[in-house]
Design a protein around this motif. Structure first.
Motif, PDB file in Angstrom:
ATOM      1  N   LEU A  96     -14.846   3.590 -11.288  1.00 53.43           N
ATOM      2  CA  LEU A  96     -15.012   4.939 -11.391  1.00 53.43           C
ATOM      3  C   LEU A  96     -14.079   5.930 -12.140  1.00 53.43           C
ATOM      4  CD1 LEU A  96     -14.780   3.575  -8.213  1.00 53.43           C
ATOM      5  CD2 LEU A  96     -16.360   5.452  -7.780  1.00 53.43           C
ATOM      6  N   LYS A  97     -14.453   7.065 -12.361  1.00 54.25           N
ATOM      7  CA  LYS A  97     -13.643   8.106 -12.897  1.00 54.25           C
ATOM      8  C   LYS A  97     -13.632   9.328 -12.182  1.00 54.25           C
ATOM      9  CE  LYS A  97     -13.990   6.276 -17.832  1.00 54.25           C
ATOM     10  NZ  LYS A  97     -13.957   6.870 -19.436  1.00 54.25           N
ATOM     11  N   VAL A  98     -12.516   9.614 -12.027  1.00 53.67           N
ATOM     12  CA  VAL A  98     -12.523  10.980 -11.218  1.00 53.67           C
ATOM     13  C   VAL A  98     -11.553  12.098 -11.795  1.00 53.67           C
ATOM     14  CG1 VAL A  98     -10.769  10.040  -9.701  1.00 53.67           C
ATOM     15  CG2 VAL A  98     -12.166  11.833  -8.892  1.00 53.67           C
ATOM     16  N   GLU A  99     -11.825  13.384 -11.844  1.00 50.45           N
ATOM     17  CA  GLU A  99     -10.944  14.591 -12.327  1.00 50.45           C
ATOM     18  C   GLU A  99     -10.279  14.986 -11.025  1.00 50.45           C
ATOM     19  OE1 GLU A  99     -11.913  17.503 -15.602  1.00 50.45           O
ATOM     20  OE2 GLU A  99     -12.265  18.792 -13.575  1.00 50.45           O
ATOM     21  N   ALA A 100      -9.027  15.072 -11.270  1.00 52.07           N
ATOM     22  CA  ALA A 100      -7.958  15.471 -10.083  1.00 52.07           C
ATOM     23  C   ALA A 100      -6.944  16.010 -10.434  1.00 52.07           C
ATOM     24  CB  ALA A 100      -7.807  14.393  -9.232  1.00 52.07           C
ATOM     25  N   PRO A 101      -6.180  16.949  -9.800  1.00 52.60           N
ATOM     26  CA  PRO A 101      -4.928  17.586 -10.384  1.00 52.60           C
ATOM     27  C   PRO A 101      -3.767  16.864 -10.306  1.00 52.60           C
ATOM     28  CG  PRO A 101      -5.528  18.433  -8.188  1.00 52.60           C
ATOM     29  CD  PRO A 101      -6.793  17.763  -8.588  1.00 52.60           C
ATOM     30  N   SER A 102      -3.983  15.464  -9.423  1.00 54.73           N
ATOM     31  CA  SER A 102      -2.738  14.699  -9.416  1.00 54.73           C
ATOM     32  C   SER A 102      -3.101  13.250  -9.065  1.00 54.73           C
ATOM     33  CB  SER A 102      -1.674  15.141  -8.350  1.00 54.73           C
ATOM     34  OG  SER A 102      -2.297  15.095  -7.300  1.00 54.73           O
ATOM     35  N   LEU A 103      -2.463  12.253  -9.344  1.00 55.02           N
ATOM     36  CA  LEU A 103      -2.871  10.915  -8.872  1.00 55.02           C
ATOM     37  C   LEU A 103      -2.948  10.703  -7.458  1.00 55.02           C
ATOM     38  CD1 LEU A 103      -3.221   7.826  -9.835  1.00 55.02           C
ATOM     39  CD2 LEU A 103      -0.762   7.429  -9.794  1.00 55.02           C
ATOM     40  N   ILE A 104      -2.263  11.529  -6.668  1.00 54.83           N
ATOM     41  CA  ILE A 104      -2.109  11.602  -5.039  1.00 54.83           C
ATOM     42  C   ILE A 104      -3.652  12.077  -4.786  1.00 54.83           C
ATOM     43  CG2 ILE A 104      -1.358  12.568  -2.893  1.00 54.83           C
ATOM     44  CD1 ILE A 104       1.531  12.570  -4.229  1.00 54.83           C
ATOM     45  N   VAL A 105      -4.131  13.180  -5.357  1.00 51.95           N
ATOM     46  CA  VAL A 105      -5.404  13.543  -4.921  1.00 51.95           C
ATOM     47  C   VAL A 105      -6.636  12.693  -5.341  1.00 51.95           C
ATOM     48  CG1 VAL A 105      -7.082  15.532  -5.242  1.00 51.95           C
ATOM     49  CG2 VAL A 105      -4.660  15.995  -4.974  1.00 51.95           C
ATOM     50  N   ALA A 106      -6.261  12.097  -6.615  1.00 49.68           N
ATOM     51  CA  ALA A 106      -7.242  11.223  -7.047  1.00 49.68           C
ATOM     52  C   ALA A 106      -7.665   9.940  -6.059  1.00 49.68           C
ATOM     53  CB  ALA A 106      -6.944  10.684  -8.322  1.00 49.68           C
ATOM     54  N   GLU A 107      -6.162   9.470  -5.717  1.00 47.03           N
ATOM     55  CA  GLU A 107      -6.180   8.243  -4.664  1.00 47.03           C
ATOM     56  C   GLU A 107      -7.070   8.675  -3.399  1.00 47.03           C
ATOM     57  OE1 GLU A 107      -3.233   5.004  -2.661  1.00 47.03           O
ATOM     58  OE2 GLU A 107      -2.465   6.907  -3.577  1.00 47.03           O
ATOM     59  N   PRO A 137     -17.004  -0.761   6.720  1.00 46.19           N
ATOM     60  CA  PRO A 137     -15.785  -0.956   7.418  1.00 46.19           C
ATOM     61  C   PRO A 137     -15.931  -1.953   8.329  1.00 46.19           C
ATOM     62  CG  PRO A 137     -16.576   1.172   7.782  1.00 46.19           C
ATOM     63  CD  PRO A 137     -17.582   0.738   6.758  1.00 46.19           C
ATOM     64  N   VAL A 138     -16.944  -2.195   8.991  1.00 48.34           N
ATOM     65  CA  VAL A 138     -17.143  -3.357  10.357  1.00 48.34           C
ATOM     66  C   VAL A 138     -16.786  -4.751   9.557  1.00 48.34           C
ATOM     67  CG1 VAL A 138     -18.616  -4.104  11.822  1.00 48.34           C
ATOM     68  CG2 VAL A 138     -18.583  -1.687  11.365  1.00 48.34           C
ATOM     69  N   ILE A 139     -17.293  -5.063   8.146  1.00 52.80           N
ATOM     70  CA  ILE A 139     -17.364  -6.181   7.808  1.00 52.80           C
ATOM     71  C   ILE A 139     -16.788  -6.580   6.650  1.00 52.80           C
ATOM     72  CG2 ILE A 139     -19.519  -6.910   8.988  1.00 52.80           C
ATOM     73  CD1 ILE A 139     -20.989  -6.960   6.710  1.00 52.80           C
ATOM     74  N   GLU A 140     -16.315  -5.343   5.815  1.00 54.53           N
ATOM     75  CA  GLU A 140     -15.806  -5.352   4.462  1.00 54.53           C
ATOM     76  C   GLU A 140     -14.504  -4.969   4.290  1.00 54.53           C
ATOM     77  OE1 GLU A 140     -19.655  -5.591   1.492  1.00 54.53           O
ATOM     78  OE2 GLU A 140     -19.075  -3.662   2.494  1.00 54.53           O
ATOM     79  N   ASP A 141     -13.601  -5.165   3.439  1.00 52.27           N
ATOM     80  CA  ASP A 141     -12.410  -4.787   3.180  1.00 52.27           C
ATOM     81  C   ASP A 141     -12.619  -4.312   1.561  1.00 52.27           C
ATOM     82  OD1 ASP A 141     -10.953  -4.823   5.352  1.00 52.27           O
ATOM     83  OD2 ASP A 141     -10.442  -6.824   5.124  1.00 52.27           O
ATOM     84  N   TYR A 142     -11.595  -3.436   1.001  1.00 47.09           N
ATOM     85  CA  TYR A 142     -11.603  -3.023  -0.347  1.00 47.09           C
ATOM     86  C   TYR A 142     -10.208  -2.967  -0.864  1.00 47.09           C
ATOM     87  CZ  TYR A 142      -9.860   1.681   0.657  1.00 47.09           C
ATOM     88  OH  TYR A 142      -9.074   2.681   1.171  1.00 47.09           O
ATOM     89  N   GLU A 143     -10.288  -3.130  -2.194  1.00 46.37           N
ATOM     90  CA  GLU A 143      -8.818  -2.890  -2.941  1.00 46.37           C
ATOM     91  C   GLU A 143      -9.260  -1.865  -4.066  1.00 46.37           C
ATOM     92  OE1 GLU A 143      -7.082  -6.418  -4.430  1.00 46.37           O
ATOM     93  OE2 GLU A 143      -8.399  -7.603  -3.027  1.00 46.37           O
ATOM     94  N   LEU A 144      -8.130  -0.915  -4.120  1.00 48.13           N
ATOM     95  CA  LEU A 144      -8.391   0.112  -5.016  1.00 48.13           C
ATOM     96  C   LEU A 144      -7.176   0.029  -6.259  1.00 48.13           C
ATOM     97  CD1 LEU A 144      -9.340   3.107  -6.140  1.00 48.13           C
ATOM     98  CD2 LEU A 144      -7.597   4.271  -4.471  1.00 48.13           C
ATOM     99  N   ILE A 145      -7.635  -0.140  -7.492  1.00 47.56           N
ATOM    100  CA  ILE A 145      -6.571  -0.325  -8.332  1.00 47.56           C
ATOM    101  C   ILE A 145      -6.905   0.658  -9.648  1.00 47.56           C
ATOM    102  CG2 ILE A 145      -5.739  -1.892 -10.115  1.00 47.56           C
ATOM    103  CD1 ILE A 145      -6.952  -4.204  -8.444  1.00 47.56           C
ATOM    104  N   GLN A 166     -11.439   7.855   0.461  1.00 47.81           N
ATOM    105  CA  GLN A 166     -12.450   8.196   1.137  1.00 47.81           C
ATOM    106  C   GLN A 166     -13.843   7.732   0.885  1.00 47.81           C
ATOM    107  OE1 GLN A 166     -13.042  12.595   1.169  1.00 47.81           O
ATOM    108  NE2 GLN A 166     -13.810  12.577   3.239  1.00 47.81           N
ATOM    109  N   LEU A 167     -14.069   7.574  -0.639  1.00 52.94           N
ATOM    110  CA  LEU A 167     -15.340   7.068  -1.103  1.00 52.94           C
ATOM    111  C   LEU A 167     -15.539   5.632  -0.673  1.00 52.94           C
ATOM    112  CD1 LEU A 167     -17.972   7.680  -2.957  1.00 52.94           C
ATOM    113  CD2 LEU A 167     -16.353   7.224  -4.824  1.00 52.94           C
ATOM    114  N   ALA A 168     -14.370   4.923  -0.953  1.00 54.15           N
ATOM    115  CA  ALA A 168     -14.352   3.362  -0.732  1.00 54.15           C
ATOM    116  C   ALA A 168     -14.653   3.371   0.721  1.00 54.15           C
ATOM    117  CB  ALA A 168     -13.191   2.942  -1.051  1.00 54.15           C
TER     118      ALA A 168
END
Length: 327
Positions: free
Chosen positions: A291-302, A316-324, A307-309
């Protein structure tokens, strides 16, 4: 806030005492200036109060951008700050934007060389503070989990994104700085220690003048005058920064929660076993999103991507995720 006179710990530049509330600490900044592992030492009246004031200002700046810190409030005297109690992690985290200090000697770089992107280095807090790799940090169990280490790295880069434009608006180049992190009793990673010029390398963008502890270390100028001038610049009312949006690239890996075999994974496993791969005992199918997202800072992007993930990309009942993040 009243403070106990019992000293819990004392280092070269700070004294820790119990505060009125058990979950708080009173931190008094000393007037001591040290360099070269304590070989150079001088008492400089007023230094402690200046370091406390600059630290408080920068902690509050980070908190206004959503960075969790130990800072609670200023204390009852100019050299005192009140912190949350943390279990400190024995690492020094150095973020470098330009080549100064030890990295110049290690790699024969020209002082002041800009790096293409910020560098994050780790040092083990022991007698000699040796540099340490992420693999060794995990091997020596200096952090509870690999996730904590990645959070530390991410926070360090987020902090750098806040500091660089802030100092530039003051006419100051933020060359590098040192951070320390701790854990709350709930396990949250929080910025600790101090944010004084003792832990930064700062240069005037016009003149190149040194604005940090190097003035004492290298006998370049009066430290108290330098720190007072820095504080005056940082307190300037013109520090209303307009965040410039940038594009962040990240990958989200979605996978089955441990010990849960979702229907897709089960179907693939059974199909493979039917084709003769009987030695396969388990399989977890996953998905990768770039994904590519435009944001004013890394904090906002994260925040946006998490939230999207959590609400769209995964169950969320049966899956986990990692954000890198990739940049």
């Amino acid at each position: 806030m009243s403070v106990s006179t019992d000293i819990l710990a004392e280092g070269k530049t700070k004294i820790l005492q119990a505060a009125a509330l058990p979950e708080m600490l009173s931190v008094t900044f000393k007037d001591a200036a040290t360099a070269f592992n304590g070989k150079k030492y001088q008492e400089i009246p007023g230094k402690g109060a200046l370091n406390a004031s600059i630290s408080a200002l920068l902690f509050q700046l980070l908190q206004s951008h959503g960075v969790p810190t130990c800072f609670v409030q200023k204390g009852s005297h100019p050299g005192e700050l009140i912190y949350r109690r943390l279990t400190m992690i024995p690492l020094e985290v150095v973020v470098r934007n330009y080549a100064y200090g030890s990295i110049v000697k290690r790699f024969a770089l020209e002082e002041g060389t800009p790096f293409h992107k910020p560098l994050v280095e780790f040092f083990h807090k022991t007698a000699d503070d040796p540099q340490i790799t992420e693999d060794l940090i995990l091997e020596f169990q200096l952090v509870p989990t690999e996730g904590v280490l990645q959070t530390i790295r991410q926070l360090a880069l987020q902090i750098n994104e806040i500091f660089v434009p802030y100092f530039e608006a003051c006419g100051i180049r933020c060359a590098d700085f040192k951070l320390e992190f701790g854990l709350t009793k709930e396990g949250q990673v929080v910025l600790g220690d101090e944010l004084s010029p003792d832990n930064f390398r700062l240069r005037d963008m016009q003149t190149g003048a040194v604005l940090d502890k190097d003035v004492f270390r290298l006998d370049l100028a009066d430290l108290r005058e330098t720190y007072q001038g820095l504080l005056t610049r940082l307190e300037a009312p013109s520090q209303t920064l307009q965040a410039v949006p940038r594009t962040y690239t990240a990958e989200v890996y979605v996978h089955s929660r441990k010990n849960i075999l979702n229907p897709e994974s089960k179907a693939i496993l059974e199909a493979l076993q039917a084709r003769g791969y009987s030695s396969l005992q388990a399989l977890s199918a996953g998905k990768r999103f770039t994904l590519k997202v435009e944001a004013p800072s890394l904090i906002v992007a994260e925040q946006t991507l998490r939230q999207l993930a959590e609400t769209v990309l995964s169950n969320p009942v049966i899956e986990d995720y990692e954000l890198i993040f990739k940049n």
